[in-house]
Design an enzyme around this catalytic site. Structure first.
Site, PDB file in Angstrom:
ATOM      1  N   ASN A 192     -45.153  17.009  26.853  1.00 60.51           N
ATOM      2  CA  ASN A 192     -46.137  17.937  26.295  1.00 60.51           C
ATOM      3  C   ASN A 192     -46.376  17.577  24.839  1.00 60.51           C
ATOM      4  OD1 ASN A 192     -47.751  20.014  25.568  1.00 60.51           O
ATOM      5  ND2 ASN A 192     -46.293  21.658  26.014  1.00 60.51           N
ATOM      6  N   CYS A 195     -49.137  21.760  21.963  1.00 57.49           N
ATOM      7  CA  CYS A 195     -48.931  23.179  22.226  1.00 57.49           C
ATOM      8  C   CYS A 195     -49.344  23.961  20.995  1.00 57.49           C
ATOM      9  CB  CYS A 195     -47.497  23.510  22.603  1.00 57.49           C
ATOM     10  SG  CYS A 195     -47.388  25.264  23.031  1.00 57.49           S
ATOM     11  N   GLY A 286     -58.609  29.087  30.529  1.00 52.21           N
ATOM     12  CA  GLY A 286     -59.473  29.703  31.527  1.00 52.21           C
ATOM     13  C   GLY A 286     -60.917  29.269  31.360  1.00 52.21           C
TER      14      GLY A 286
HETATM   15  C1  LIG Z   1     -49.369  31.338  31.181  1.00 49.78           C
HETATM   16  C2  LIG Z   1     -49.526  29.933  30.672  1.00 49.78           C
HETATM   17  C3  LIG Z   1     -48.428  29.247  30.185  1.00 49.78           C
HETATM   18  C4  LIG Z   1     -48.563  27.919  29.744  1.00 49.78           C
HETATM   19  N1  LIG Z   1     -47.456  27.215  29.370  1.00 49.78           N
HETATM   20  C5  LIG Z   1     -47.564  25.880  29.130  1.00 49.78           C
HETATM   21  C6  LIG Z   1     -46.411  25.082  28.915  1.00 49.78           C
HETATM   22  O1  LIG Z   1     -45.268  25.563  28.940  1.00 49.78           O
HETATM   23  N2  LIG Z   1     -46.588  23.746  28.690  1.00 49.78           N
HETATM   24  C7  LIG Z   1     -47.844  23.157  28.673  1.00 49.78           C
HETATM   25  O2  LIG Z   1     -47.955  21.938  28.506  1.00 49.78           O
HETATM   26  N3  LIG Z   1     -48.956  23.904  28.874  1.00 49.78           N
HETATM   27  C8  LIG Z   1     -48.848  25.235  29.107  1.00 49.78           C
HETATM   28  N4  LIG Z   1     -49.973  25.969  29.373  1.00 49.78           N
HETATM   29  C9  LIG Z   1     -51.299  25.316  29.286  1.00 49.78           C
HETATM   30  C10 LIG Z   1     -51.819  24.872  30.654  1.00 49.78           C
HETATM   31  O3  LIG Z   1     -51.028  23.847  31.205  1.00 49.78           O
HETATM   32  C11 LIG Z   1     -53.264  24.353  30.569  1.00 49.78           C
HETATM   33  O4  LIG Z   1     -53.288  23.161  29.838  1.00 49.78           O
HETATM   34  C12 LIG Z   1     -54.230  25.337  29.928  1.00 49.78           C
HETATM   35  O5  LIG Z   1     -53.911  26.654  30.282  1.00 49.78           O
HETATM   36  C13 LIG Z   1     -55.663  25.057  30.359  1.00 49.78           C
HETATM   37  O6  LIG Z   1     -55.798  25.192  31.756  1.00 49.78           O
HETATM   38  P1  LIG Z   1     -56.424  26.523  32.441  1.00 49.78           P
HETATM   39  O7  LIG Z   1     -57.755  26.758  31.791  1.00 49.78           O
HETATM   40  O8  LIG Z   1     -56.517  26.209  33.897  1.00 49.78           O
HETATM   41  O9  LIG Z   1     -55.478  27.620  32.143  1.00 49.78           O
HETATM   42  C14 LIG Z   1     -49.852  27.306  29.774  1.00 49.78           C
HETATM   43  C15 LIG Z   1     -50.956  28.033  30.235  1.00 49.78           C
HETATM   44  C16 LIG Z   1     -50.808  29.324  30.682  1.00 49.78           C
HETATM   45  C17 LIG Z   1     -52.028  30.044  31.199  1.00 49.78           C
END
Ligand SMILES: Cc1cc2nc3c(=O)[nH]c(=O)nc-3n(C[C@H](O)[C@H](O)[C@H](O)COP(=O)(O)O)c2cc1C
Length: 358
Positions: A192, A195, A286
């Site tokens: 990762n 973040c 999202g």
């Molecule tokens: C509840 C939640 C927790 C997340 N935790 C992490 C994480 O621990 N490590 C990481 O690389 N990305 C994390 N993400 C990011 C997601 O992997 C993703 O890159 C981001 O949410 C965009 O995708 P989406 O629009 O489908 O949510 C998290 C996202 C959400 C919604």
């Protein structure tokens, strides 16, 4: 009619979701037949649909979503030591009726728990956890359980992060965590590199191709020939994309984009919406970030093709409906993953597959 509440209960804490989730009343649909296996970084896989690091907190979550037909399952980012989550709430709705343009993020955005989305396209959230992790003594056996719960030809990826520590540099911490995750049973490792919710240097590592390469070379040495994915954040500069992939490509098999996008989050009184210092800005995900994710995927695809790099591209960010899956595929993503969408619609993989679009 409002969309049903998410499987991950955003009204309770991360720890409660970790212990008691997922809570979902309906039994999963039968796993669909796969006409043809695809190769995910060399591993035979039932489809191109997955969940990125985030909603899958432990093996119970992995098992549930694997049964719902998501075939590439990423274990939420783990560390080499236990680390607490920020306090609840960790997720808030950001009511916004269209995908963000870059300039929308220059102004504060209002977030609330009190919103009833009418469609998957109106689900944009902010999440702010601070990358919590159990101690390795907890996640090592749990990764083994997660692998056991998968159907044949499903893949478990484990996301890892490292930080600078008194007795260990950041690249060393990344490498040792990746090695432990591999030995625990990870079929592929994801680092990762983005973040927005953490303040250390590891927060936006992908912005520095040189530092990224240092970490990747150490991780590669630690994990042998296990497939390696670099997860990055939004990129709008093709030159940065090229420099980053040039440095990274000797060490990785895949690049995943995008992680959440940073925004300033306030409540309806104009105050910071998330409690606690340092949480005035947090990651958006999202439907709202879909266009920014598609733009990044397009830029990465162009570099990979022009430079003839042997890299798979994993599109992430705003895949909330089957139509979004198609948008990512058309932009050049080899695989597409949903975090927010899968939280609110655990049938997303199932209905995407019914379209038979690949
Ligand atoms: C509840 C939640 C927790 C997340 N935790 C992490 C994480 O621990 N490590 C990481 O690389 N990305 C994390 N993400 C990011 C997601 O992997 C993703 O890159 C981001 O949410 C965009 O995708 P989406 O629009 O489908 O949510 C998290 C996202 C959400 C919604």
């Amino acid at each position: 009619m409002s969309i049903a509440p998410p499987v991950y209960d955003i009204r309770i804490s991360y720890d409660e979701n970790y212990r008691n989730g997922p809570v979902f009343g309906i039994s999963p649909p039968p796993l669909q037949d796969t006409h043809q296996l695809v190769s995910f970084l060399g591993i035979p896989c039932r489809s191109r649909i997955g969940i990125p690091a985030g909603p899958l907190l432990n093996s119970s979550w992995i098992e549930f979503y694997s049964k719902m037909g998501f075939d590439i399952l990423t274990y939420k980012t783990v560390r080499s030591h236990s680390h607490p989550s920020y306090q609840n709430p960790n997720c808030l709705y950001v009511p916004f009726n269209r995908p963000f343009k870059a300039e929308d993020l220059d102004s504060p955005l209002i977030a609330t728990l009190d919103f009833h989305p009418q469609s998957m396209n109106s689900i944009t959230i902010t999440n702010s956890f601070g990358m919590p992790s159990q101690d390795p003594s907890v996640w090592i056996p749990d990764i083994g359980k997660a692998v056991q719960s998968l159907a044949k030809n499903q893949v478990l990826v484990v996301s890892v992060v490292g930080i600078e520590q008194p007795n260990c540099s950041m690249p060393e911490d990344f490498a040792r965590t990746a090695k432990i995750a591999k030995e625990a049973g990870a079929m592929a490792i994801e680092v990762n590199f983005s973040c927005p919710n953490v303040k250390g240097k590891e927060g936006q590592l992908y912005q520095s191709p040189e530092s990224s390469m240092k970490v990747l070379s150490m991780v590669r040495a630690a994990i042998g020939d296990t497939p390696l994915i670099m997860k990055i954040g939004q990129i709008s500069d093709p030159d940065l994309a090229k420099r980053l992939l040039e440095k990274a490509s000797p060490y990785i098999q895949g690049v995943g984009a995008i992680n959440t996008v940073l925004g300033t989050i306030i409540n309806s009184n104009g105050q910071p919406a998330l409690p606690g210092a340092g949480r005035e800005r947090s990651g958006l995900c999202g439907a709202g970030i879909r266009n920014l994710a598609l733009q990044t995927v397009g830029i990465l695809r162009k570099v990979i093709d022009e430079e003839k790099m042997d890299l798979s591209l994993i599109g992430v960010g705003g895949y909330n409906t089957p139509d979004d899956y198609m948008l990512f595929r058309n932009e050049g993503a080899d695989f597409v993953m949903s975090a927010t969408g899968a939280m609110w619609d655990p049938y997303l993989a199932y209905v995407t597959k019914q379209r038979d679009i690949d």
